[in-house]
Design an enzyme around this catalytic site. Structure first.
Site, PDB file in Angstrom:
ATOM      1  N   CYS A 122       0.764  -1.168   0.135  1.00 33.35           N
ATOM      2  CA  CYS A 122       0.028  -0.096   0.068  1.00 33.35           C
ATOM      3  C   CYS A 122       0.876   1.223   0.144  1.00 33.35           C
ATOM      4  CB  CYS A 122      -0.828   0.028   1.138  1.00 33.35           C
ATOM      5  SG  CYS A 122      -1.870  -1.396   1.211  1.00 33.35           S
ATOM      6  N   HIS A 263      -3.294   7.171   2.480  1.00 28.42           N
ATOM      7  CA  HIS A 263      -3.543   5.749   2.055  1.00 28.42           C
ATOM      8  C   HIS A 263      -4.856   5.520   2.577  1.00 28.42           C
ATOM      9  CE1 HIS A 263      -4.014   1.658   1.174  1.00 28.42           C
ATOM     10  NE2 HIS A 263      -3.655   1.140   2.406  1.00 28.42           N
ATOM     11  N   ASN A 293     -10.426   0.028  -0.010  1.00 26.64           N
ATOM     12  CA  ASN A 293      -9.177   0.201   0.129  1.00 26.64           C
ATOM     13  C   ASN A 293      -8.208  -0.594  -1.099  1.00 26.64           C
ATOM     14  OD1 ASN A 293      -6.473  -0.541   0.791  1.00 26.64           O
ATOM     15  ND2 ASN A 293      -6.520  -0.726   2.885  1.00 26.64           N
TER      16      ASN A 293
HETATM   17  O1  UT7 Z   1      -3.949  -1.248   3.431  1.00 23.29           O
HETATM   18  C1  UT7 Z   1      -3.382  -2.172   4.005  1.00 23.29           C
HETATM   19  C2  UT7 Z   1      -3.061  -2.237   5.648  1.00 23.29           C
HETATM   20  N1  UT7 Z   1      -4.152  -2.963   5.858  1.00 23.29           N
HETATM   21  C3  UT7 Z   1      -5.070  -2.359   7.060  1.00 23.29           C
HETATM   22  O2  UT7 Z   1      -4.966  -1.184   7.238  1.00 23.29           O
HETATM   23  C4  UT7 Z   1      -6.053  -2.990   7.976  1.00 23.29           C
HETATM   24  C5  UT7 Z   1      -6.213  -2.565   9.274  1.00 23.29           C
HETATM   25  N2  UT7 Z   1      -7.017  -3.246  10.123  1.00 23.29           N
HETATM   26  C6  UT7 Z   1      -8.152  -3.095   9.965  1.00 23.29           C
HETATM   27  O3  UT7 Z   1      -8.712  -2.281   9.071  1.00 23.29           O
HETATM   28  C7  UT7 Z   1      -9.093  -3.508  11.080  1.00 23.29           C
HETATM   29  O4  UT7 Z   1      -8.263  -4.648  11.745  1.00 23.29           O
HETATM   30  C8  UT7 Z   1     -10.310  -4.729  10.394  1.00 23.29           C
HETATM   31  C9  UT7 Z   1     -11.324  -3.689   9.683  1.00 23.29           C
HETATM   32  C10 UT7 Z   1      -9.669  -5.593   9.397  1.00 23.29           C
HETATM   33  C11 UT7 Z   1     -10.922  -5.438  11.366  1.00 23.29           C
HETATM   34  O5  UT7 Z   1     -11.514  -4.499  12.307  1.00 23.29           O
HETATM   35  P1  UT7 Z   1     -11.253  -4.635  14.028  1.00 23.29           P
HETATM   36  O6  UT7 Z   1     -12.186  -3.642  14.470  1.00 23.29           O
HETATM   37  O7  UT7 Z   1      -9.909  -4.698  14.007  1.00 23.29           O
HETATM   38  O8  UT7 Z   1     -11.981  -6.192  14.152  1.00 23.29           O
HETATM   39  P2  UT7 Z   1     -11.269  -7.372  14.879  1.00 23.29           P
HETATM   40  O9  UT7 Z   1     -10.533  -8.047  13.894  1.00 23.29           O
HETATM   41  O10 UT7 Z   1     -10.757  -6.826  16.068  1.00 23.29           O
HETATM   42  O11 UT7 Z   1     -12.571  -8.256  15.225  1.00 23.29           O
HETATM   43  C12 UT7 Z   1     -13.566  -7.738  16.069  1.00 23.29           C
HETATM   44  C13 UT7 Z   1     -14.834  -8.642  16.093  1.00 23.29           C
HETATM   45  C14 UT7 Z   1     -14.228 -10.180  16.240  1.00 23.29           C
HETATM   46  O12 UT7 Z   1     -15.474 -10.888  16.904  1.00 23.29           O
HETATM   47  P3  UT7 Z   1     -15.167 -11.139  18.535  1.00 23.29           P
HETATM   48  O13 UT7 Z   1     -13.892 -11.932  18.590  1.00 23.29           O
HETATM   49  O14 UT7 Z   1     -15.017  -9.915  19.168  1.00 23.29           O
HETATM   50  O15 UT7 Z   1     -16.285 -11.788  18.810  1.00 23.29           O
HETATM   51  C15 UT7 Z   1     -14.255 -10.676  14.662  1.00 23.29           C
HETATM   52  O16 UT7 Z   1     -14.597 -11.922  14.707  1.00 23.29           O
HETATM   53  O17 UT7 Z   1     -15.500  -8.449  14.853  1.00 23.29           O
HETATM   54  C16 UT7 Z   1     -15.297  -9.849  14.214  1.00 23.29           C
HETATM   55  N3  UT7 Z   1     -15.488  -9.480  12.626  1.00 23.29           N
HETATM   56  C17 UT7 Z   1     -16.309  -9.251  12.099  1.00 23.29           C
HETATM   57  N4  UT7 Z   1     -17.500  -9.241  12.145  1.00 23.29           N
HETATM   58  C18 UT7 Z   1     -18.540  -8.981  11.332  1.00 23.29           C
HETATM   59  C19 UT7 Z   1     -14.286  -9.489  11.885  1.00 23.29           C
HETATM   60  N5  UT7 Z   1     -14.550  -9.293  10.803  1.00 23.29           N
HETATM   61  C20 UT7 Z   1     -15.706  -9.160  10.656  1.00 23.29           C
HETATM   62  C21 UT7 Z   1     -16.703  -8.798   9.768  1.00 23.29           C
HETATM   63  N6  UT7 Z   1     -18.274  -8.929  10.174  1.00 23.29           N
HETATM   64  N7  UT7 Z   1     -16.434  -8.739   8.608  1.00 23.29           N
END
Ligand code: UT7
Length: 336
Positions: A122, A263, A293
């Site tokens: 990215c 970005h 993204n």
């Molecule tokens: O551009 C390249 C670099 N990449 C990035 O910048 C990405 C950086 N990271 C992110 O943008 C975020 O980490 C994500 C958007 C990918 C995920 O968001 P998050 O707030 O970090 O969620 P998480 O992985 O901490 O998950 C929180 C909860 C989990 O459930 P529990 O364990 O709390 O019950 C996940 O299983 O949300 C759940 N979850 C979802 N629920 C509904 C994870 N993905 C999803 C989903 N829909 N798509």
């Protein structure tokens, strides 16, 4: 390559172009195939929809990168014969040989230009822009076309909700040329990498690519793997730091910057930087809600949208900042 190096002038941004595929993948579409919701996606990422290529119509990273460069040629009126070098930042080229840059050269009929791809995920577009600026300042090349583009949908596992909700496809391009004013172009830049974090974001092509931490997990080869939480933590810290360091080394304040172009990783990451810097919303461009993204495509697309809207004026200072897989990060403070 040009003849005798002239060197140590500046770099002028002649103009920009971009391309997004027609296909739209909305949160509602994802709700049908994944255990997710429009509300969750919007709250956690700010994304409402992404643009996606249609591979059955031959659309790909190559096609959108070629389209973006063609658009830049059309917008600027630059003669392809005057382009000395094409650099394309991408991490989703379907073939490693030939480079996407060579395909773009073919598309616009730039037979004199050298061409290569650059891989910095990215951060790629900013890496490429900084590289081009330095080569122009050295006097080795006069006019350089920079492209950043990724068809992320081609490397998405649409069974993996933690990754596939985030990414879309886009490409942006910029054409740069020598300028006698050294204060024009990239007046301050940072590029960095910390390879220790590579396992947080990787695209395995073969079984040998899968790191120890994922050996027991079901891995789809050819599909992006991301530890979103770790990348998020890294990004929030790094983004802020790289922006502040660039401003401080340049001896200017954020109020001097006409546009901060980040970005488009996740709206929460952009907002976190914006709030900590104390900069108002209309100086931090956001299009992630419409396009998702798009990795190396994102900053070039933002730059072109701002440019076409007449929001980048001659003499403006703009600050580009990115981070991505590698882990990598980059900034470029530009005097337009
Ligand atoms: O551009 C390249 C670099 N990449 C990035 O910048 C990405 C950086 N990271 C992110 O943008 C975020 O980490 C994500 C958007 C990918 C995920 O968001 P998050 O707030 O970090 O969620 P998480 O992985 O901490 O998950 C929180 C909860 C989990 O459930 P529990 O364990 O709390 O019950 C996940 O299983 O949300 C759940 N979850 C979802 N629920 C509904 C994870 N993905 C999803 C989903 N829909 N798509």
């Amino acid at each position: 390559m040009t003849g005798a190096p002239m060197g140590l002038g500046g770099t002028r941004l002649i103009g920009t172009g971009s391309a997004t595929p027609d296909g739209i993948l909305t949160n509602a579409d994802l709700e049908k195939i994944l255990d997710t919701s429009d509300e969750w996606i919007q709250q956690r990422t700010g994304i409402k929809q992404r643009r996606v290529v249609d591979q059955t119509k031959g659309e790909s990273t190559v096609s959108i990168c070629c389209d973006a460069l063609e658009d830049a040629i059309k917008n600027t009126g630059v003669d392809p014969d005057d382009i000395d070098l094409i650099i394309c930042a991408t991490c989703t080229q379907q073939m490693s040989c030939p480079s996407v840059a060579c395909r773009a050269a073919e598309r616009i009929g730039a037979t004199r230009a050298a061409a290569f791809d650059l891989a910095a995920a990215c951060s790629g577009f900013v890496y490429a822009l900084n590289t081009a600026d330095s080569l122009i300042r050295l006097g080795r090349y006069k006019t350089i076309a920079v492209i950043g583009g990724d068809a992320m949908s081609t490397v998405m596992d649409y069974n993996d909700r933690s990754v596939s909700i985030l990414f879309g496809d886009a490409a942006g391009a910029a054409i740069l040329t020598q300028d006698e004013n050294p204060e024009r172009g990239s007046i301050k830049q940072i590029m960095g990498a910390d390879g220790r974090g590579w396992e947080c974001l990787y695209l395995p092509r073969k079984a040998i690519d899968v790191p120890e931490c994922d050996k027991d997990n079901p891995i789809e080869l050819g599909m992006l793997r991301m530890n979103g939480r770790e990348v998020f933590k890294f990004a929030v810290k790094k983004f802020q730091h790289v922006i502040e360091q660039t401003l401080s080394e340049a001896g200017i304040g954020i109020d001097d910057v006409a546009q901060l172009i980040c970005h488009q990783s996740n709206l929460r990451i952009i907002e976190s930087a914006r709030e900590k810097l104390g900069i108002e919303k209309d100086r931090v461009y956001v299009n992630i809600d419409r396009v998702g993204n798009s990795s190396a495509g994102s900053i070039g697309l933002c730059l072109d949208e701002l440019n076409q809207a007449g929001r980048i004026k001659e003499g403006d200072l703009i600050l580009l900042a990115a981070f991505g897989g590698g882990m990598t990060w980059a900034s470029s403070l530009w005097r337009v």
